[in-house]
Design a protein around this motif. Structure first.
Motif: not given
Lengths: 433, 301, 328
Positions: C133-157
């Motif tokens: 479970f822990f391995r899966l949970a910490i590895a999960m962010p790699i399924i997102t694209s950089t575009a998705v990451v940028a969109l989510i975090f742009s809103m956080i910031y």
């Protein structure tokens, strides 16, 4: 290789080819033969050009033509980057492409990549366009690169409800009378922010700056960052400096909402109604309506701009040489830029016609906009449009403009105005090299 | 060797199956409260953005722009997703279909060509092998940005602009796939088996098909998963060549959504949710293999 | 080809080859010989065809462009020699600003990324329930694209309604305009990179940690070494090659940083990375020169210098890695 494995290999190869082939099928097929032809029209901007009804009309009058539009929703920067690549590569562009006022100059040097519309009878249509608009569509050696769609003209859009709440007049005639000059505009803003602590007066420094610059340059030198010989004059053109100084004065008066134009925050600003006024070329009315949405219908109004009038923005339609149907494409351009079509587009998205016939058409001249409290937008924007002097924008206008706008934003973020001006000149010169 | 974990059985979970260990050594591998706290924080930070994506995607846009920010999901998820699917500018359904097609094709090609070349490099002898392998390694270092302009002109000449081949063909086989398969083939395919097959008169192709392919299957699965994920998430190159908003990949759909409707965060986040969902399903189904593959790759290199 | 034919395929006993030939069903010994010699090349050919067309050819073309003043705005192209490179290296503060930003964000994202990954891996290396479970949970962010990451975090910031500023507000800190301040923007972008990659690197470290012999730890424990001590004097030295590996991967990715800073701002001029280029990376500058200034020759020079930077930093890493593995 045995027979069976060879067959298997062939099957795999075939399968991958088939997969690839279906991929190709998704693209815009270039048709040949007698069937109907498809003309691709490339436009830009949040609201597009408002041509949907016109396409339908054209298709029903020309059964052999199908029209496909691309690019609605695409920002001008992205659009222009792609168009430049497509034109240079000689492939990929639409059959009809929109060329914005600030970027058409850049394509003068590539006029050989465009169909000269004069070869398709465009010269007979000269009187259908305002003289200065017609001139802008010509290359230095007289080829017709594009026919005008719309012009920007200039006004101020403002929130009458906020003005009223801040004890300023709300009626558009009286509001217009508040600001004969830009200094008066700033003084009005100071009164506004003194009375209303929750809202800012204008959206951003850059929007204000562009409106002022285009007006000042139109009345003055007739050019901005590049003179008519394409020499970079960003540091020496007094019109640039005076627009810059007026803008920094506006910033230090605390009027700006510090929202970067055409950005996320800017759009959120419309939605949340965080500022009271914005420099407003005709096409901006479409942007405001689209971004602010129904919640603000009737709260916006339009008043005349300070100063002497001016123009910011507007576009042309041209036909790249890469089009497989240049003749049909040119015909479509002539149709879309006709006085009647321009009036229709004005009705749809507020783009002010560049045709004098359309401007005097009652459908435009007497038009009111219910979103903007039934303001007589036709009359306000058309006033003085025909006497305007065009402002020459150089081939790398957008790059230099980005640099100067960045310097202004750094002032919003706390940089000293003098240092920012140094930056603007330095980075502008690097960008325009 | 199981099909779930690539790792040869040599490495086991620590201390498992080692009875009679001294108490002190046993204690070495127990988790302290601090360890637990660290892990829980790590998991929280790692999962929170996913959760937040759902929160915003399931609310109205007004709530998404409110202060303080919302922390609980709302009931508008279906509605927001519907709006994204109906959105004429994003064409996200076409985008999803194209992304499946492109990523799928590249995945199949990468596994096939990668195992073929990996086998050759691991088990066949031929002149210039080391030099060729070095070129493959070096190729992994070349950023696509380097040749973006000539590549663009090339695509235009091939008339591939705005079509899927432009984002498929250049990526059919990359250095990573070959390298990974080589590393795996080296240990997973016994030389004796190959020799025996040769003695039986098998052609090299038959050896590949009947001996090598079965042995490489676990690694091929992992390579396929990693390739699919990587290709699904491609942004830079599709951004350059796919100028037609009517025919995007899903990442380009997202970008269109962002430029056209940027103030509408609930719709954008519903879009990111849709774009991420296929990989989420892949991750739920094959997470163990993916993790095994990542860890396996680490030990190899 | 002739030289190949005189050489027996190494590794294959000639007598065996003959036997093979005899038993080939087709009964064509020359076919088998051809198969042995040609097949390896056929098998590796697809890569080299693709690489030649879409990898090598564009590079040489870029070199040629970089020596000219080519621009879509110029009707003619003239050869300018090394002028572009001279200008880039001696007279282009904006380029050096981009280099500074790129390396700054590279360091700011890589150092915490690898440290956090080490700590997570060390924790996962303990005996805990729910490993998977822990391995899966910490590895999960790699399924997102950089575009998705940028969109989510742009809103956080986001400046006005962002989550990050809300958190700061909770602890009584004034909101930050994350795009205005150089360090704040670097920090924000680095967290995007880190969020996606920490779990991935942790798994790599975990794998390497698990291959360290347990006896070393037990011996150290018997000598009374604390856990912390064991970590620094056993785990870290044993992990050095792996750390170098992750460093190389992060270098290649970090020096090409593009999508996150690009989508951190929206609207026109996103390529300039902030009002004063606070977070403009080299790749962004490359596209700015190419697409808004239309100096393609100059852009070619920028691309080549970027490549040289990546190559030389990776080469230094490689040398380090070799040195360390040969030390062992």
């Amino acid at each position: 290789m045995s027979v069976t494995s060879r067959r298997r290999f062939a099957a795999i190869a075939l399968a991958s080819v088939a997969v690839l082939a279906t991929g190709t099928a998704c693209g815009n097929d270039s048709e040949s033969g007698d069937g109907p032809i498809t003309l691709v029209v490339d436009v830009f901007g949040d609201q597009g050009f408002g041509y949907e009804e016109l396409y339908k009309q054209y298709e029903s009058e020309h059964p052999n033509v199908k029209i496909q539009e691309r690019g609605k929703g695409l920002g001008l920067g992205d659009y222009n980057t792609r168009l430049t690549q497509q034109i240079t590569a000689g492939a990929g562009a639409g059959d009809v492409v929109a060329l914005e006022e600030g970027t058409i100059v850049q394509f003068y040097a590539q006029a050989d990549k465009f169909v000269n519309l004069a070869d398709h009878g465009a010269n007979d249509l000269k009187s259908n366009f305002l003289p200065w608009k017609w001139e802008q569509g010509l290359t230095p050696d007289g080829k017709v690169l594009g026919l005008g769609t719309d012009i920007g003209s200039m006004a101020i859009c403002y929130r009458s409800d906020l003005f009223k709440a801040a004890n300023l007049p709300a009626d558009r005639e009286q509001v217009g009378a508040l600001w004969p000059t830009w200094d008066d505009f700033i003084a009005t803003g100071q009164k506004f922010v003194a009375a209303d602590k929750k809202h800012k007066f204008v959206d951003s420094a850059t929007n204000f700056y562009n409106v002022v610059l285009m007006q000042t340059a139109g009345a003055g030198s007739g050019h901005t960052y590049f003179d008519k010989n394409n020499q970079l004059v960003v540091g020496s053109n007094p019109d640039v400096k005076s627009a810059f100084d007026l803008t920094t004065k506006m910033i230090s008066a605390g009027l700006s909402n510090h929202l970067k134009s055409f950005s996320n925050e800017w759009n959120a600003g419309f939605k949340n109604g965080t500022f009271a006024a914005i420099g407003c070329p005709a096409w901006m009315t479409g942007v405001i309506k689209g971004q602010a949405g129904d919640a603000f219908a009737g709260k916006w109004d339009v008043a005349k701009a300070p100063g002497t009038g001016g123009n910011w923005g507007g576009a042309f339609l041209g036909v790249p040489k890469s089009s497989k149907h240049p003749k049909e494409a040119a015909e479509l351009v002539k149709f879309l830029t006709s006085a009647k079509s321009q009036a229709e587009a004005f009705k749809k998205v507020g783009n002010l016609p560049s045709s004098p016939q359309a401007l005097s058409d009652p459908a435009v001249a007497e038009a009111t906009n219910d979103y903007f409290s039934n303001a007589p937008v036709g009359k306000i924007f058309a006033a003085g449009a025909s006497e305007l002097k065009p402002v020459y924008l150089g081939p790398k206008n957008q790059a230099v403009r980005d640099a100067v706008e960045n310097a202004l934003r750094s002032v919003e973020q706390g940089k000293a105005a003098d240092a920012a001006w140094q930056d603007a000149v330095k980075n502008g010169e690097a960008a325009g090299k | 060797m199981t099909s779930t974990m690539l790792r040869p059985p040599a490495v086991r979970p620590p201390a498992a199956g080692r009875p009679g260990l001294r108490h002190r050594a046993e204690r070495l591998w127990t988790a302290s409260p601090l360890t637990w706290i660290g892990l829980v924080i790590g998991v929280f930070l790692s999962l929170f953005p996913f959760y937040w994506m759902i929160v915003i995607a399931s609310r109205t846009n007004d709530a998404a722009n409110s202060w303080p920010p919302p922390f609980l999901p709302g009931g508008k998820l279906g509605e927001n997703i519907q709006r994204v699917l109906d959105n004429g500018d994003a064409n996200i359904i076409t985008g999803l279909a194209n992304s499946f097609l492109v990523s799928g094709t590249i995945t199949v090609a990468t596994v096939f060509f990668g195992s073929l070349a990996g086998f050759a490099f691991a088990k066949l002898r031929f002149r210039g092998k080391n030099a060729l392998l070095l070129i493959i390694l070096a190729s992994m270092m070349i950023p696509i940005q380097l040749g973006v302009l000539p590549l663009y002109i090339l695509m235009a000449k091939l008339e591939w602009l705005n079509t899927m081949p432009s984002v498929t063909v250049p990526f059919l086989i990359g250095g990573f796939g070959i390298f990974m398969m080589r590393q795996y083939a080296e240990q997973a395919v016994p030389n004796e088996l190959i020799e025996a097959a040769r003695v039986d008169g098998c052609s090299t192709w038959r050896i590949y098909w009947h001996v090598v392919v079965p042995a490489l299957r676990p690694a091929a699965a992992v390579l396929g998963l990693l390739t699919f994920m990587e290709q699904w998430n491609q942004f830079f190159w599709p951004f350059v060549v796919l100028a037609d908003p009517a025919n995007p990949t899903v990442q380009i759909s997202l970008r269109s959504l962002n430029t056209a409707y940027f103030a509408d965060n609930s719709q954008i986040f519903a879009g990111t949710l849709i774009a991420t969902l296929p990989l989420f399903v892949v991750f739920v189904l094959f997470g163990r293999q993916i993790i095994g593959g990542i860890m396996e790759g680490a030990v190899k290199s | 080809m002739s030289s190949l034919e005189t050489t027996a395929p190494p590794g294959l006993d000639p007598s065996r080859s003959r036997r093979t030939a005899r038993r080939t069903p087709s009964g064509f010994p020359w076919l088998t010989r051809l198969d042995l010699r040609l097949s390896p090349y056929l098998f590796v050919l697809p890569f080299f065809v693709i690489f030649a067309i879409f990898g090598v050819y564009p590079i040489f073309y870029t070199v040629w462009i970089a020596l000219t003043d080519r621009s879509p705005l110029n009707a003619t192209i003239s050869f300018v020699g090394l002028d572009n490179f001279v200008e880039l290296l001696t007279n282009d503060p904006q380029f050096w600003n981009a280099v500074w930003n790129t390396f700054g964000m590279f360091v700011l994202s890589t150092v915490p990324q690898l440290l956090l990954a080490l700590m997570l891996a060390n924790a996962l290396n303990r005996r805990i329930r729910g490993q998977m479970f822990f391995r899966l949970a910490i590895a999960m962010p790699i399924i997102t694209s950089t575009a998705v990451v940028a969109l989510i975090f742009s809103m956080i910031y986001a400046r006005d309604f962002g989550l990050a500023n809300w958190l700061l507000d909770l602890v009584g800190v004034d909101p930050i305009d994350w795009r205005a301040n150089r360090f704040a923007s670097w920090f924000a972008i680095s967290t995007m990179v880190d969020w996606r990659w920490v779990g991935y690197n942790a798994l790599i470290y975990l794998a390497a940690m698990q291959s360290i012999s347990k006896d070393m730890y037990e011996a150290a424990a018997l000598d009374g070494a604390s856990r912390r001590r064991q970590f620094w004097s056993i785990t870290i030295p044993q992990l050095r090659p792996t750390i170098i590996f992750t460093l190389i991967i992060s270098t290649i990715g970090g020096l090409q940083l593009f999508t996150e800073p690009l989508m951190f701002t929206s609207g026109s001029g996103a390529l300039s990375g902030g009002s004063e280029g606070q977070f403009q990376t080299i790749t962004m500058y490359l596209l700015e020169v190419m697409n808004t200034r239309f100096r393609w020759g100059y852009a070619g020079a920028v691309a080549l210098v970027l490549f040289l930077l990546i190559a030389s930093v990776s080469f230094v890493n490689y040398l380090l890695a070799r040195r360390i593995s040969s030390d062992k």
